[in-house]
Motif scaffolding. Sequence first.
Motif, PDB file in Angstrom:
ATOM      1  N   TYR A   1      78.612 -51.385   2.598  1.00 18.39           N
ATOM      2  CA  TYR A   1      78.063 -51.236   3.945  1.00 18.39           C
ATOM      3  C   TYR A   1      77.728 -52.613   4.529  1.00 18.39           C
ATOM      4  CZ  TYR A   1      78.032 -46.229   3.239  1.00 18.39           C
ATOM      5  OH  TYR A   1      78.435 -44.934   3.033  1.00 18.39           O
ATOM      6  N   SER A   2      78.787 -53.402   4.692  1.00 16.72           N
ATOM      7  CA  SER A   2      78.690 -54.715   5.336  1.00 16.72           C
ATOM      8  C   SER A   2      79.374 -54.646   6.688  1.00 16.72           C
ATOM      9  CB  SER A   2      79.390 -55.785   4.490  1.00 16.72           C
ATOM     10  OG  SER A   2      78.757 -55.970   3.261  1.00 16.72           O
ATOM     11  N   ILE A   3      78.898 -55.454   7.629  1.00 15.48           N
ATOM     12  CA  ILE A   3      79.503 -55.467   8.952  1.00 15.48           C
ATOM     13  C   ILE A   3      79.270 -56.832   9.600  1.00 15.48           C
ATOM     14  CG2 ILE A   3      77.486 -54.631  10.283  1.00 15.48           C
ATOM     15  CD1 ILE A   3      79.594 -52.652  11.631  1.00 15.48           C
ATOM     16  N   VAL A   4      80.217 -57.257  10.416  1.00 13.82           N
ATOM     17  CA  VAL A   4      80.098 -58.504  11.171  1.00 13.82           C
ATOM     18  C   VAL A   4      79.966 -58.149  12.651  1.00 13.82           C
ATOM     19  CG1 VAL A   4      81.157 -60.728  11.727  1.00 13.82           C
ATOM     20  CG2 VAL A   4      81.552 -59.689   9.485  1.00 13.82           C
ATOM     21  N   LEU A   5      78.965 -58.727  13.330  1.00  8.55           N
ATOM     22  CA  LEU A   5      78.747 -58.488  14.757  1.00  8.55           C
ATOM     23  C   LEU A   5      79.153 -59.725  15.539  1.00  8.55           C
ATOM     24  CD1 LEU A   5      75.206 -56.822  14.580  1.00  8.55           C
ATOM     25  CD2 LEU A   5      77.442 -55.695  14.558  1.00  8.55           C
ATOM     26  N   THR A   6      80.091 -59.568  16.483  1.00  9.61           N
ATOM     27  CA  THR A   6      80.560 -60.701  17.286  1.00  9.61           C
ATOM     28  C   THR A   6      80.422 -60.384  18.775  1.00  9.61           C
ATOM     29  OG1 THR A   6      82.890 -59.972  17.352  1.00  9.61           O
ATOM     30  CG2 THR A   6      82.212 -61.362  15.497  1.00  9.61           C
ATOM     31  N   PHE A   7      80.159 -61.454  19.553  1.00  8.40           N
ATOM     32  CA  PHE A   7      79.960 -61.329  21.000  1.00  8.40           C
ATOM     33  C   PHE A   7      80.782 -62.420  21.691  1.00  8.40           C
ATOM     34  CE2 PHE A   7      76.465 -59.477  18.824  1.00  8.40           C
ATOM     35  CZ  PHE A   7      75.998 -58.434  19.612  1.00  8.40           C
ATOM     36  N   ASP A   8      81.746 -62.016  22.491  1.00  6.95           N
ATOM     37  CA  ASP A   8      82.634 -62.972  23.156  1.00  6.95           C
ATOM     38  C   ASP A   8      82.099 -63.387  24.525  1.00  6.95           C
ATOM     39  OD1 ASP A   8      84.184 -62.542  20.967  1.00  6.95           O
ATOM     40  OD2 ASP A   8      86.001 -61.981  22.051  1.00  6.95           O
TER      41      ASP A   8
ATOM     42  N   THR B   1      83.253 -44.927  24.259  1.00  8.23           N
ATOM     43  CA  THR B   1      83.145 -44.629  22.830  1.00  8.23           C
ATOM     44  C   THR B   1      81.979 -43.670  22.594  1.00  8.23           C
ATOM     45  OG1 THR B   1      83.965 -46.848  22.312  1.00  8.23           O
ATOM     46  CG2 THR B   1      82.893 -45.625  20.535  1.00  8.23           C
ATOM     47  N   THR B   2      82.260 -42.515  22.014  1.00  9.96           N
ATOM     48  CA  THR B   2      81.184 -41.569  21.713  1.00  9.96           C
ATOM     49  C   THR B   2      80.431 -42.034  20.472  1.00  9.96           C
ATOM     50  OG1 THR B   2      82.515 -40.161  20.272  1.00  9.96           O
ATOM     51  CG2 THR B   2      82.614 -39.704  22.640  1.00  9.96           C
ATOM     52  N   PHE B   3      79.248 -41.514  20.292  1.00  7.04           N
ATOM     53  CA  PHE B   3      78.450 -41.889  19.128  1.00  7.04           C
ATOM     54  C   PHE B   3      79.136 -41.431  17.845  1.00  7.04           C
ATOM     55  CE2 PHE B   3      74.518 -41.274  16.419  1.00  7.04           C
ATOM     56  CZ  PHE B   3      74.325 -42.629  16.198  1.00  7.04           C
ATOM     57  N   ALA B   4      79.767 -40.274  17.872  1.00  7.64           N
ATOM     58  CA  ALA B   4      80.497 -39.770  16.696  1.00  7.64           C
ATOM     59  C   ALA B   4      81.668 -40.693  16.364  1.00  7.64           C
ATOM     60  CB  ALA B   4      80.996 -38.352  16.956  1.00  7.64           C
ATOM     61  N   GLN B   5      82.354 -41.176  17.397  1.00  8.11           N
ATOM     62  CA  GLN B   5      83.469 -42.110  17.173  1.00  8.11           C
ATOM     63  C   GLN B   5      82.966 -43.420  16.561  1.00  8.11           C
ATOM     64  OE1 GLN B   5      84.959 -42.167  21.209  1.00  8.11           O
ATOM     65  NE2 GLN B   5      86.717 -40.853  20.687  1.00  8.11           N
ATOM     66  N   PHE B   6      81.821 -43.882  17.040  1.00  7.04           N
ATOM     67  CA  PHE B   6      81.252 -45.114  16.506  1.00  7.04           C
ATOM     68  C   PHE B   6      80.908 -44.946  15.024  1.00  7.04           C
ATOM     69  CE2 PHE B   6      77.550 -47.706  15.391  1.00  7.04           C
ATOM     70  CZ  PHE B   6      78.033 -48.977  15.696  1.00  7.04           C
ATOM     71  N   GLN B   7      80.264 -43.837  14.680  1.00  7.63           N
ATOM     72  CA  GLN B   7      79.887 -43.597  13.286  1.00  7.63           C
ATOM     73  C   GLN B   7      81.113 -43.589  12.369  1.00  7.63           C
ATOM     74  OE1 GLN B   7      77.545 -39.983  14.524  1.00  7.63           O
ATOM     75  NE2 GLN B   7      76.203 -40.679  12.880  1.00  7.63           N
ATOM     76  N   LYS B   8      82.170 -42.976  12.829  1.00 13.03           N
ATOM     77  CA  LYS B   8      83.406 -42.913  12.038  1.00 13.03           C
ATOM     78  C   LYS B   8      84.053 -44.294  11.934  1.00 13.03           C
ATOM     79  CE  LYS B   8      87.805 -40.420  11.810  1.00 13.03           C
ATOM     80  NZ  LYS B   8      88.673 -39.406  12.472  1.00 13.03           N
ATOM     81  N   MET B   9      83.982 -45.064  13.023  1.00 12.16           N
ATOM     82  CA  MET B   9      84.619 -46.372  13.090  1.00 12.16           C
ATOM     83  C   MET B   9      84.014 -47.357  12.099  1.00 12.16           C
ATOM     84  SD  MET B   9      85.209 -48.643  16.532  1.00 12.16           S
ATOM     85  CE  MET B   9      83.463 -48.750  16.928  1.00 12.16           C
ATOM     86  N   VAL B  10      82.697 -47.329  11.934  1.00 16.30           N
ATOM     87  CA  VAL B  10      82.044 -48.319  11.073  1.00 16.30           C
ATOM     88  C   VAL B  10      81.952 -47.883   9.615  1.00 16.30           C
ATOM     89  CG1 VAL B  10      80.719 -49.287  12.978  1.00 16.30           C
ATOM     90  CG2 VAL B  10      79.710 -47.443  11.594  1.00 16.30           C
ATOM     91  N   LEU B  11      82.325 -46.650   9.329  1.00 13.23           N
ATOM     92  CA  LEU B  11      82.262 -46.161   7.950  1.00 13.23           C
ATOM     93  C   LEU B  11      83.162 -47.029   7.071  1.00 13.23           C
ATOM     94  CD1 LEU B  11      80.835 -43.737   6.533  1.00 13.23           C
ATOM     95  CD2 LEU B  11      83.022 -42.531   6.668  1.00 13.23           C
ATOM     96  N   PRO B  12      82.679 -47.466   5.905  1.00 14.76           N
ATOM     97  CA  PRO B  12      83.483 -48.386   5.086  1.00 14.76           C
ATOM     98  C   PRO B  12      84.713 -47.764   4.439  1.00 14.76           C
ATOM     99  CG  PRO B  12      81.458 -47.792   3.938  1.00 14.76           C
ATOM    100  CD  PRO B  12      81.344 -47.244   5.327  1.00 14.76           C
ATOM    101  N   TYR B  13      84.805 -46.468   4.488  1.00 12.77           N
ATOM    102  CA  TYR B  13      85.975 -45.797   3.905  1.00 12.77           C
ATOM    103  C   TYR B  13      86.450 -44.714   4.863  1.00 12.77           C
ATOM    104  CZ  TYR B  13      82.033 -42.818   2.556  1.00 12.77           C
ATOM    105  OH  TYR B  13      80.881 -42.080   2.581  1.00 12.77           O
ATOM    106  N   ALA B  14      87.693 -44.322   4.715  1.00  8.58           N
ATOM    107  CA  ALA B  14      88.261 -43.267   5.560  1.00  8.58           C
ATOM    108  C   ALA B  14      87.997 -41.918   4.924  1.00  8.58           C
ATOM    109  CB  ALA B  14      89.756 -43.491   5.730  1.00  8.58           C
ATOM    110  N   LYS B  15      87.489 -40.977   5.715  1.00  5.08           N
ATOM    111  CA  LYS B  15      87.236 -39.630   5.194  1.00  5.08           C
ATOM    112  C   LYS B  15      88.525 -38.815   5.192  1.00  5.08           C
ATOM    113  CE  LYS B  15      82.329 -38.917   6.087  1.00  5.08           C
ATOM    114  NZ  LYS B  15      81.320 -38.098   6.767  1.00  5.08           N
TER     115      LYS B  15
END
Length: 576
Positions: free
Chosen positions: A403-410, A562-576
Amino acid sequence: MIEGKDNINFFEVNIVKRILLLLLFMMLLPFAEKAFASNTVIQVNKEVNVYDNRSGSLVQVGTLSAGQTFEVTKDYGPNWWQIRWGGYYGYVEKKSTKVVSAKTYKNTVPAVTKITDYIVPTKVAPIYDNTDIKLVQFATLSKGIPFPIYNKMGNWYGIAVDGRLGYVHSNNVVEEKGKHTTNTTKPVEKPTTTLPSKKNGYIEALENVTLTDFRREKAMAIATLLKGQQLEVVDSMDPTYVKVRWGKSYVYAEKSKVKFVNTPAYKNVGKDSTMKNQYFIPTSPNSELYDNSAKTLKPFAKLDTNRRYPILKKEGAWYVTVLGGRVGYIHSSKVAMDRGVPVLMYHHFLKERELGRFKNVSTTMTDVQFAKEMQYLKSKNYETITDDELLRFMRNEITLPAYSIVLTFDDGLLSTREYAYPVLKKNGFKATQFLITYRNESAKDGQIFNHNDLQAISRKDMTNMQDVFAYESHTYNLHTLVQNKGKMLLIPYHEVVKDLQRSKTMIPKAKSFAYPFGQYNANTIKAVKESGFVMAYSTKHGYNNPYDDIYQIKRLASNQKTTFAQFQKMVLPYAK
């Protein structure tokens, strides 16, 4: 008679010449042997430890990397080579090397003659060669062992390692001026002929023992060796820990919690280093690793649900991995395939009532949505990692929590000050801003936020937010579209390099780059490298894994649609 006499004189003269030449050769032999020894070159077959023996016992001071070449200063008998190390000497086991005809590196450097300043590693510190287009690790420094500085370039310390110029990043060391003096104590003439690197070869857990990875600044518990279970030992010289292989790296167990045994009780032996560049993540708290060499499965270790584990193979419904030379099985119902580290990309933030012309613009998000997304990451214990850690992960120098993530802002926009910074600070997150530095140089300190405009953060803003944000480059002034094509792709190569180098005048520590509008080609990548950036971010959708291209880092975007459900799925470290 004259002819015969001349023949005798010729013969006698040649005898004298030969005797003189023989005497001269014998006189020069010690010097010739010394010259030969100093020019002997060895190649390291596998990662090998470097030891200092001046204390009368062997102390590890670093390692040499597999495949790298080094010059020998002295042949130390049947077991050891002596090399130049840290102002004095280090010793390397011969059995882990072979003599080769020539060194493979170019960046030679004379020994440091006057030593005044030192670096002291705060952890095991990689040493890099920078003569090619990418940094190549050729050795490491051990934690806490002082090493003299040869020079300094930005964030990098140059050090002379056995006559070879190497670079160590400042994140891994502290500089100490005048606190150390060169230890001129003579080495013990005969280093220990055999190392206690494998005390009986195996350990058995006296209780449940945590196996820890120390390559990051904070230690990571990787797995638990269950009571009574055994693993192969790589090295046991450290007074506190024994070293166990894990994949292409190592984990450590506390000596006080294990005992040494002569032979393993298990039969399922495997090579950790043969595993693929594929990983699974345990998804169940029941994440035991099983031995299947007997007719019944028996757990010998327990895995962590916030870690990624290398895969040896898959057998039916089971994933197979190797830990400490022991093959282990875990059922596929308890794991999922790791898809890599996600990097999130954001730009501009406004309140719902402020959107106006930014309504449904993909690069703009509401403050409420952003706060909700960050709160979700916090609730799931995501760790925001830095550029440096992502780079080391992609080079396979470290592992990262699942559960690692990188946050970037352009773009370096002022709206990040208004709406992103407070949220990030509240959640204890770190992030990176990619600046178009021409705009930030021109921005006035103390400016009032105007939601109808796109404003850039100022120098003062940058300083005030540096507890959260690191600042990197998005060009100096090439963030412009010309008929939907980025200016960076349209101007001459040397102008691109000049612009990128100029962007560093405001952010001299910058080491990463984000391509404007996500547009780039082979020439762009070359210019980024020439400008001194060690990694670059694209807008390509996807996740990042070890050995992926560090100049084409993939990112994920969240926007107003982007829906909240889409966001949760997007950041998940593995594919369900």
